[in-house]
Design an enzyme around this catalytic site. Structure first.
Site, PDB file in Angstrom:
ATOM      1  N   GLU A  29      -9.297 -37.389 -16.426  1.00  0.00           N
ATOM      2  CA  GLU A  29     -10.193 -37.237 -15.266  1.00  0.00           C
ATOM      3  C   GLU A  29      -9.935 -35.889 -14.617  1.00  0.00           C
ATOM      4  O   GLU A  29      -8.955 -35.211 -14.948  1.00  0.00           O
ATOM      5  CB  GLU A  29      -9.960 -38.386 -14.270  1.00  0.00           C
ATOM      6  CG  GLU A  29     -10.436 -39.727 -14.825  1.00  0.00           C
ATOM      7  CD  GLU A  29     -10.256 -40.892 -13.868  1.00  0.00           C
ATOM      8  OE1 GLU A  29     -10.964 -41.880 -14.042  1.00  0.00           O
ATOM      9  OE2 GLU A  29      -9.417 -40.819 -12.960  1.00  0.00           O
ATOM     10  N   HIS A  55     -16.894 -38.749  -3.839  1.00  0.00           N
ATOM     11  CA  HIS A  55     -16.903 -38.766  -5.316  1.00  0.00           C
ATOM     12  C   HIS A  55     -18.152 -38.014  -5.759  1.00  0.00           C
ATOM     13  O   HIS A  55     -19.239 -38.248  -5.229  1.00  0.00           O
ATOM     14  CB  HIS A  55     -16.915 -40.205  -5.823  1.00  0.00           C
ATOM     15  CG  HIS A  55     -16.556 -40.321  -7.275  1.00  0.00           C
ATOM     16  ND1 HIS A  55     -17.370 -39.874  -8.280  1.00  0.00           N
ATOM     17  CD2 HIS A  55     -15.453 -40.828  -7.877  1.00  0.00           C
ATOM     18  CE1 HIS A  55     -16.782 -40.104  -9.447  1.00  0.00           C
ATOM     19  NE2 HIS A  55     -15.618 -40.686  -9.233  1.00  0.00           N
ATOM     20  N   ARG A  66     -12.116 -33.177  -7.536  1.00  0.00           N
ATOM     21  CA  ARG A  66     -13.344 -33.751  -6.980  1.00  0.00           C
ATOM     22  C   ARG A  66     -13.977 -32.982  -5.830  1.00  0.00           C
ATOM     23  O   ARG A  66     -15.191 -32.934  -5.710  1.00  0.00           O
ATOM     24  CB  ARG A  66     -12.994 -35.116  -6.378  1.00  0.00           C
ATOM     25  CG  ARG A  66     -13.116 -36.152  -7.366  1.00  0.00           C
ATOM     26  CD  ARG A  66     -12.801 -37.456  -6.814  1.00  0.00           C
ATOM     27  NE  ARG A  66     -12.512 -38.229  -8.005  1.00  0.00           N
ATOM     28  CZ  ARG A  66     -12.017 -39.411  -8.025  1.00  0.00           C
ATOM     29  NH1 ARG A  66     -11.719 -39.997  -6.887  1.00  0.00           N
ATOM     30  NH2 ARG A  66     -11.810 -40.033  -9.137  1.00  0.00           N
ATOM     31  N   HIS A 126     -15.986 -41.809  -0.960  1.00  0.00           N
ATOM     32  CA  HIS A 126     -15.334 -42.630  -1.984  1.00  0.00           C
ATOM     33  C   HIS A 126     -13.946 -43.103  -1.582  1.00  0.00           C
ATOM     34  O   HIS A 126     -13.545 -44.200  -1.912  1.00  0.00           O
ATOM     35  CB  HIS A 126     -15.243 -41.795  -3.263  1.00  0.00           C
ATOM     36  CG  HIS A 126     -14.608 -42.489  -4.412  1.00  0.00           C
ATOM     37  ND1 HIS A 126     -15.137 -43.625  -4.984  1.00  0.00           N
ATOM     38  CD2 HIS A 126     -13.466 -42.213  -5.126  1.00  0.00           C
ATOM     39  CE1 HIS A 126     -14.372 -44.016  -5.993  1.00  0.00           C
ATOM     40  NE2 HIS A 126     -13.360 -43.184  -6.091  1.00  0.00           N
ATOM     41  N   ARG A 140      -7.309 -36.416  -2.901  1.00  0.00           N
ATOM     42  CA  ARG A 140      -6.604 -37.289  -3.847  1.00  0.00           C
ATOM     43  C   ARG A 140      -6.947 -36.937  -5.296  1.00  0.00           C
ATOM     44  O   ARG A 140      -8.115 -36.781  -5.645  1.00  0.00           O
ATOM     45  CB  ARG A 140      -6.997 -38.744  -3.593  1.00  0.00           C
ATOM     46  CG  ARG A 140      -6.444 -39.703  -4.613  1.00  0.00           C
ATOM     47  CD  ARG A 140      -6.785 -41.118  -4.265  1.00  0.00           C
ATOM     48  NE  ARG A 140      -8.188 -41.386  -4.377  1.00  0.00           N
ATOM     49  CZ  ARG A 140      -8.780 -41.910  -5.453  1.00  0.00           C
ATOM     50  NH1 ARG A 140      -8.076 -42.200  -6.520  1.00  0.00           N
ATOM     51  NH2 ARG A 140     -10.070 -42.149  -5.456  1.00  0.00           N
TER      52      ARG A 140
HETATM   53  P1  FAD Z   1      -8.585 -52.970  -1.159  1.00  0.00           P
HETATM   54  O1  FAD Z   1      -8.537 -53.279  -2.596  1.00  0.00           O
HETATM   55  O2  FAD Z   1      -9.795 -52.287  -0.647  1.00  0.00           O
HETATM   56  O3  FAD Z   1      -8.414 -54.352  -0.416  1.00  0.00           O
HETATM   57  C1  FAD Z   1      -8.534 -54.442   0.986  1.00  0.00           C
HETATM   58  C2  FAD Z   1      -8.221 -55.862   1.374  1.00  0.00           C
HETATM   59  O4  FAD Z   1      -8.061 -55.930   2.782  1.00  0.00           O
HETATM   60  C3  FAD Z   1      -9.326 -56.855   1.023  1.00  0.00           C
HETATM   61  O5  FAD Z   1      -8.738 -58.053   0.587  1.00  0.00           O
HETATM   62  C4  FAD Z   1     -10.013 -57.086   2.370  1.00  0.00           C
HETATM   63  O6  FAD Z   1     -10.601 -58.365   2.488  1.00  0.00           O
HETATM   64  C5  FAD Z   1      -8.826 -56.983   3.299  1.00  0.00           C
HETATM   65  N1  FAD Z   1      -9.184 -56.658   4.669  1.00  0.00           N
HETATM   66  C6  FAD Z   1      -9.747 -55.530   5.146  1.00  0.00           C
HETATM   67  N2  FAD Z   1      -9.917 -55.629   6.479  1.00  0.00           N
HETATM   68  C7  FAD Z   1      -9.445 -56.841   6.836  1.00  0.00           C
HETATM   69  C8  FAD Z   1      -9.368 -57.547   8.054  1.00  0.00           C
HETATM   70  N3  FAD Z   1      -9.807 -57.024   9.216  1.00  0.00           N
HETATM   71  N4  FAD Z   1      -8.848 -58.799   8.055  1.00  0.00           N
HETATM   72  C9  FAD Z   1      -8.409 -59.366   6.901  1.00  0.00           C
HETATM   73  N5  FAD Z   1      -8.451 -58.741   5.707  1.00  0.00           N
HETATM   74  C10 FAD Z   1      -8.967 -57.503   5.687  1.00  0.00           C
HETATM   75  N6  FAD Z   1      -8.623 -45.703  -7.611  1.00  0.00           N
HETATM   76  C11 FAD Z   1      -7.931 -45.470  -8.753  1.00  0.00           C
HETATM   77  O7  FAD Z   1      -6.727 -45.184  -8.697  1.00  0.00           O
HETATM   78  N7  FAD Z   1      -8.568 -45.542  -9.948  1.00  0.00           N
HETATM   79  C12 FAD Z   1      -9.882 -45.832 -10.071  1.00  0.00           C
HETATM   80  O8  FAD Z   1     -10.408 -45.913 -11.160  1.00  0.00           O
HETATM   81  C13 FAD Z   1     -10.630 -46.069  -8.903  1.00  0.00           C
HETATM   82  N8  FAD Z   1     -11.950 -46.341  -8.952  1.00  0.00           N
HETATM   83  C14 FAD Z   1     -12.616 -46.660  -7.809  1.00  0.00           C
HETATM   84  C15 FAD Z   1     -13.949 -47.030  -7.881  1.00  0.00           C
HETATM   85  C16 FAD Z   1     -14.633 -47.410  -6.742  1.00  0.00           C
HETATM   86  C17 FAD Z   1     -16.077 -47.816  -6.835  1.00  0.00           C
HETATM   87  C18 FAD Z   1     -13.964 -47.402  -5.498  1.00  0.00           C
HETATM   88  C19 FAD Z   1     -14.677 -47.799  -4.244  1.00  0.00           C
HETATM   89  C20 FAD Z   1     -12.635 -47.011  -5.417  1.00  0.00           C
HETATM   90  C21 FAD Z   1     -11.952 -46.642  -6.566  1.00  0.00           C
HETATM   91  N9  FAD Z   1     -10.622 -46.265  -6.511  1.00  0.00           N
HETATM   92  C22 FAD Z   1      -9.930 -46.017  -7.663  1.00  0.00           C
HETATM   93  C23 FAD Z   1      -9.872 -46.361  -5.264  1.00  0.00           C
HETATM   94  C24 FAD Z   1      -9.067 -47.680  -5.273  1.00  0.00           C
HETATM   95  O9  FAD Z   1      -9.863 -48.679  -5.857  1.00  0.00           O
HETATM   96  C25 FAD Z   1      -8.681 -48.112  -3.881  1.00  0.00           C
HETATM   97  O10 FAD Z   1      -8.087 -47.054  -3.191  1.00  0.00           O
HETATM   98  C26 FAD Z   1      -7.676 -49.257  -3.951  1.00  0.00           C
HETATM   99  O11 FAD Z   1      -8.189 -50.300  -4.746  1.00  0.00           O
HETATM  100  C27 FAD Z   1      -7.379 -49.768  -2.568  1.00  0.00           C
HETATM  101  O12 FAD Z   1      -6.605 -50.921  -2.694  1.00  0.00           O
HETATM  102  P2  FAD Z   1      -6.026 -51.600  -1.383  1.00  0.00           P
HETATM  103  O13 FAD Z   1      -5.185 -52.739  -1.853  1.00  0.00           O
HETATM  104  O14 FAD Z   1      -5.425 -50.592  -0.498  1.00  0.00           O
HETATM  105  O15 FAD Z   1      -7.337 -52.139  -0.635  1.00  0.00           O
HETATM  106  C1  SIN Z   2     -13.494 -42.996 -11.139  1.00  0.00           C
HETATM  107  O1  SIN Z   2     -13.441 -43.842 -12.024  1.00  0.00           O
HETATM  108  O2  SIN Z   2     -14.119 -41.942 -11.198  1.00  0.00           O
HETATM  109  C2  SIN Z   2     -12.754 -43.262  -9.899  1.00  0.00           C
HETATM  110  C3  SIN Z   2     -11.355 -42.902 -10.116  1.00  0.00           C
HETATM  111  C4  SIN Z   2     -10.665 -42.801  -8.794  1.00  0.00           C
HETATM  112  O3  SIN Z   2     -11.299 -42.929  -7.745  1.00  0.00           O
HETATM  113  O4  SIN Z   2      -9.466 -42.542  -8.812  1.00  0.00           O
END
Ligand code: FAD
Ligand code: SIN
Length: 534
Positions: A116, A240, A291, A352, A387
């Site tokens: 990537e 993104h 990015r 993103h 990032r």
């Molecule tokens: P999340 O997975 O967002 O989970 C948040 C949790 O908090 C959820 O359970 C939600 O219900 C809970 N929550 C939020 N507010 C409250 C509240 N007030 N009360 C109770 N619960 C609450 N990163 C990579 O490294 N590789 C990738 O390929 C990649 N692809 C991506 C593709 C997309 C489309 C997106 C949007 C992001 C991508 N990212 C990627 C970024 C990555 O997915 C996120 O940064 C990561 O998953 C965040 O994980 P997290 O556990 O911090 O939060």
């Molecule tokens: C992607 O698959 O392009 C997202 C990867 C990332 O957000 O780290």
């Protein structure tokens, strides 16, 4: 309104929250809250994969260097080194939990590694183009099977319980748990614990167009700020480059791995240079520049030529190669009558990832005793001003683990929660004008997109600040007088986060990484975090 007591409360059931829960559950009882479905966060939507040094020709030093280059030097080197060195073990733990990473295509390679933007080496392990879903499924399966973990959906955390809420006031800022709106009973419960871990994800929905799910409203950042935590680098919002442009489907990501596997960005036909690649004009790394650079280049071409979108084209590759590497995207776009093996994909940049957030140390500790945080809600120092792709799931696994380990190692020094006051609803009534909440939600997202987007100016930021000040009066008034609802809780948080982003953006008098302003085009010699204190 029930008050329940637990060993540890984890707010969020994504990669960070479930990683912490699974580690803690070895000897503690934990409750994990999600504000909607347990798989409703960004984790479930992640496509590209997880970055880790797993190839003999790669090195920790190269991963550290790539992370620091993408982050425009604003990263904390010790954090970067810590996360990069922990990555291979994190991947092993996930594989042991059953995440079916794609196998290597050459003899002797354990995993297939994709590439990537910003990575000098192939180092992204993945499960086709739906890595996050595979991770979410495996973590949830492990959590459900563990009797020490209680998973509770439909609980919207609204404020941290601190020593201010104790029956006897103490000003040490200790966090004892959380007040949460129970969507089933429609009342506010108090959940108490010796430690609380914020894993609430990012704040993408502060912007009109975002790849993030509906719940990414920055609740954790806003709650921690109100409780007394510092936040850092909130101006660093990652856009993104390639979100699908479609009038019906507004936030479908086209993974960066499409460019990693040879996809080209082109101008659409009908304009000067139509059908030609434009990234070579902007950066020697072409489509695989970090990015911020690719998103700005697309934004520039869209504005220069008055376009709605540019094209991302991988149709020059063999159809079987495309279908094999990107089965989810292929199927989804075929449903929309776009055959990516034959034609280009219309794409635009969209918000993103929230690079800034609640400041934590290497043990996941925030400024407040008893409060930890992990994942996208934090500013750990890993990402700096931008990032590096696929470093964020990694951050969730490393800091989810680190926070859990610190709590377990210091369990005996964590005091029991004191008696606290239950949530008081005696002076509020049901909201009278839901339209205010809906209107303000839309207004914030619109002005953040227009005034606080990829290219900024001081004048636009000041306009946004003015809007925020006006809305704050309305929202505070509404929040003070009416019963809370999930939408109102999120609106209050969106506004808080918008304010932190704009304040931070106005504070930074340079262009660095994701913060690009026409009024200060140069990068200053020293990389300094924007730290806001409550
Ligand atoms: P999340 O997975 O967002 O989970 C948040 C949790 O908090 C959820 O359970 C939600 O219900 C809970 N929550 C939020 N507010 C409250 C509240 N007030 N009360 C109770 N619960 C609450 N990163 C990579 O490294 N590789 C990738 O390929 C990649 N692809 C991506 C593709 C997309 C489309 C997106 C949007 C992001 C991508 N990212 C990627 C970024 C990555 O997915 C996120 O940064 C990561 O998953 C965040 O994980 P997290 O556990 O911090 O939060
Ligand atoms: C992607 O698959 O392009 C997202 C990867 C990332 O957000 O780290």
């Amino acid at each position: 309104m029930p008050t329940t007591t637990h060993d540890v409360i984890i707010i969020g059931s994504g990669a960070a929250g479930l990683t912490a829960a699974i580690n803690l559950a070895q000897d503690r009882k934990v409750v994990v809250l999600a504000k909607g479905a347990l798989d409703g966060g960004s984790t479930n939507w992640a496509q590209g994969g997880i970055a880790a040094v797993l190839d003999a020709g790669d090195s920790f030093q190269a991963h550290v260097d790539d992370t620091m280059v993408a982050g425009a030097g604003l990263n904390d080197r010790a954090t970067v080194e810590f996360v990069v060195s922990e990555a291979p073990a994190a991947i092993d733990r996930l594989a042991a939990l059953g995440v079916p990473f794609n196998a290597g295509e050459d003899f002797g390679d354990r995993w297939h590694l994709t590439r990537e933007g910003g990575h000098s080496h192939r180092r992204i392990v993945h499960v086709d183009d739906a890595t996050g879903h595979a991770v979410q499924v495996a973590l949830l399966k492990a959590a459900r099977a563990n009797p020490n973990i209680t998973l509770v959906e439909d609980m919207v955390a609204l404020d941290l319980i601190t020593s201010r809420h104790g029956e006897r006031y103490s000003g040490d800022g200790h966090v004892w748990g959380v007040y949460a709106f129970n969507k089933k009973t429609k009342h506010v419960d108090a959940l108490l614990g010796r430690a609380t871990i914020l894993c609430t994800g990012g704040a993408g929905r502060t912007y009109l167009f975002s790849t993030a799910p509906r719940g990414a409203t920055g609740d954790g950042i806003a709650m921690a700020w109100r409780a007394g935590c510092r936040v850092s680098n909130m101006e660093m919002n990652q856009f993104h480059p390639t979100c699908l442009y479609n009038l019906e489907v507004k936030n479908f990501l086209i993974t960066e791995a499409v460019r990693g596997e040879g996809g080209h960005l082109k101008l659409p036909p009908g304009v000067p240079g139509g059908g030609e690649r434009f990234m070579p004009r902007f950066d020697p790394r072409e489509e695989l520049a970090p990015r911020d650079i690719v998103a700005r280049a697309i934004d520039h071409e869209i504005k220069r030529l008055g376009l709605d979108y540019v094209h991302l084209d991988i149709s020059h590759k063999e159809p079987e190669f495309v279908k094999h590497h990107f089965p989810t995207i292929y199927a989804r776009l075929l449903d929309l009558d776009i055959d990516i093996t034959k034609e280009p994909i219309p794409v635009v940049p969209a918000q993103h990832y929230t690079c800034g957030g609640v400041i934590i140390d290497l043990d996941g500790r925030t400024d407040l005793p008893g409060l930890y945080a992990a994942g996208e809600v934090t500013e750990s120092g890993l990402h700096g001003a931008n990032r590096l792709a696929s470093n964020s799931l990694l951050e969730c696994f490393v800091f989810g683990e680190a926070a859990a380990q610190h709590i377990r190692a210091h369990w005996d020094s964590l005091p029991l929660p004191p008696p606290i006051r239950p949530w008081d609803e005696s002076r509020v009534t049901n909201g009278d004008e839901e339209v205010i909440v809906q209107h303000n939600w839309k207004e914030i997202r619109r002005f953040m997109w227009d005034y606080v987007g990829i290219v900024r100016t001081t004048k636009r930021l000041e306009r946004a600040q003015h809007r925020i000040d006006l809305l704050a009066r309305e929202v505070d008034d509404y929040y003070g007088n009416f019963r809370v609802t999930p939408d109102l809780i999120e609106l209050r948080n969106l506004l808080e986060v918008a304010r932190l982003v704009v304040r931070s953006a106005l504070h930074r008098k340079e262009s660095r990484g994701l913060h690009y302003t026409l009024d200060y085009l140069d990068m200053l010699p020293d990389a300094i975090d924007t730290v806001l204190s409550p």
